[in-house]
Design an enzyme around this catalytic site. Structure first.
Site, PDB file in Angstrom:
ATOM      1  CG  HIS A 180      31.192 -18.495  10.369  1.00 19.20           C
ATOM      2  ND1 HIS A 180      30.741 -18.637  11.778  1.00 19.20           N
ATOM      3  CD2 HIS A 180      29.880 -18.447   9.587  1.00 19.20           C
ATOM      4  CE1 HIS A 180      29.453 -18.592  11.993  1.00 19.20           C
ATOM      5  NE2 HIS A 180      28.967 -18.793  10.419  1.00 19.20           N
TER       6      HIS A 180
ATOM      7  CD  GLU B 104      30.549 -22.125  15.408  1.00 17.93           C
ATOM      8  OE1 GLU B 104      30.738 -23.493  15.525  1.00 17.93           O
ATOM      9  OE2 GLU B 104      29.306 -22.024  14.940  1.00 17.93           O
TER      10      GLU B 104
ATOM     11  CB  THR C 235      28.361 -25.956  15.827  1.00 17.68           C
ATOM     12  OG1 THR C 235      27.599 -24.812  15.476  1.00 17.68           O
ATOM     13  CG2 THR C 235      29.052 -26.056  16.925  1.00 17.68           C
TER      14      THR C 235
END
Length: 302
Positions: free
Chosen positions: A133, A135, A170
């Site tokens: 991912h 992030e 997050t």
């Protein structure tokens, strides 16, 4: 059939900021090539609109953000960092290539970067996140003292660490993150925890968890969107018998609502509200008439 429109819906603040940053960059630099490292947010309709504005999207699942930089021609231009953030190495390489940097990183992701960057000066970080991912890629690229934990197997492969901090991506599931947090604390009982699931993600997930007597959950979002996928998974784990992730109203099928008495609709935080509104309108019409008809949506409203 009863229809529940789950709130909140629409963009989170980080997505709004990213889209506004992209639009502002195009407006202020109409004659400069603008290159975007990956999807500005994880929604293909938003990316398509960015391309329509003239932004060139560099996306390759097999390449990191650092590698994607090499696809920008030598004559330079503007590089736009997406809402997911990038590692310090990407920043440095972009600067060395004399690219003008426009950073659309979500403030919540920036907060995690600052937290991790400060802690690795004296300790190790267990970062609970999804492999590959963007992030997670940005955070683990900060230091070799950041260890990505996607499963308990990743945790079991680690040896002794010092001054451990546990934090997370997050947009993860509250349920899955807590389970991995507990596993990390069992292995490193002296560790400090700093849960970083953003408020927008938390509120949406809790809203789905609190649904009562719901037979079908429709999540409007892109398959690439982690927070959209998590909403579907949380719906199933919370006891909703059927949960579907769809991109737009044309993906709806009557079979999804067979024998259902109550259906609920929610959306990921990077889903344009206009797409969700079209889904709700189609289901509401189905509730009233028994006919599932999707009207032409017209131009997408970001």
């Amino acid at each position: 059939m009863k229809l529940i429109s789950v709130v909140p819906r629409g963009y989170c603040q980080g997505v709004v900021r990213a889209i506004m940053t992209a639009e502002k960059t195009v407006k202020e630099h109409p004659d400069t090539p603008i290159y975007m490292l990956g999807m500005i947010v994880h929604n293909r309709f938003v990316v398509a609109e960015c391309k329509r504005l003239g932004i060139r999207c560099l996306e390759d699942p097999g390449k990191t953000r650092l590698e994607l930089l090499d696809e920008i021609p030598e004559n330079g231009g503007i590089v736009l960092f997406t809402a997911h953030g990038v590692s310090d190495a990407v920043y440095q390489k972009a600067a060395e290539r004399h690219l003008e940097i426009v950073d659309a990183t979500c403030p919540d992701v920036m907060k995690t970067h600052d937290l991790v960057r400060e802690h690795v000066k004296h300790g190790d970080v267990l970062y609970i996140g999804k492999k590959h991912h963007p992030e997670a890629e940005g955070v683990i690229g900060i230091s070799d003292r950041v260890h990505l934990i996607s499963s308990e197997q990743d945790l079991n492969e680690l040896g002794p660490l010092s001054d451990v901090l546990i934090t997370n991506q997050t947009t993860l599931s509250l349920l899955d993150t807590e389970a991995l947090m507990q596993a990390c604390r069992r292995k490193y009982p002296e560790a400090v925890t700093a849960p970083e699931i953003c408020n927008a993600t938390t509120i949406r997930q809790k809203a789905v968890m609190n649904l009562k007597d719901t037979d079908v959950l429709i999540v409007v979002g892109d398959p690439h969107s982690n927070n959209s996928n998590q909403l579907r998974e949380i719906g199933l784990k919370s006891g909703i018998p059927h949960a579907y992730l769809i991109e737009q109203a044309s993906d709806l099928r009557k079979e999804m609502f067979e024998d259902a008495e109550t259906a609920a609709v929610t959306s990921g935080s990077s889903t344009p509200a206009s797409l969700t509104d079209q889904v709700i309108e189609a289901i509401r019409n189905y509730c009233e008439t028994g006919v599932l008809e999707v009207k032409s949506s017209g131009a997408l409203r970001l």
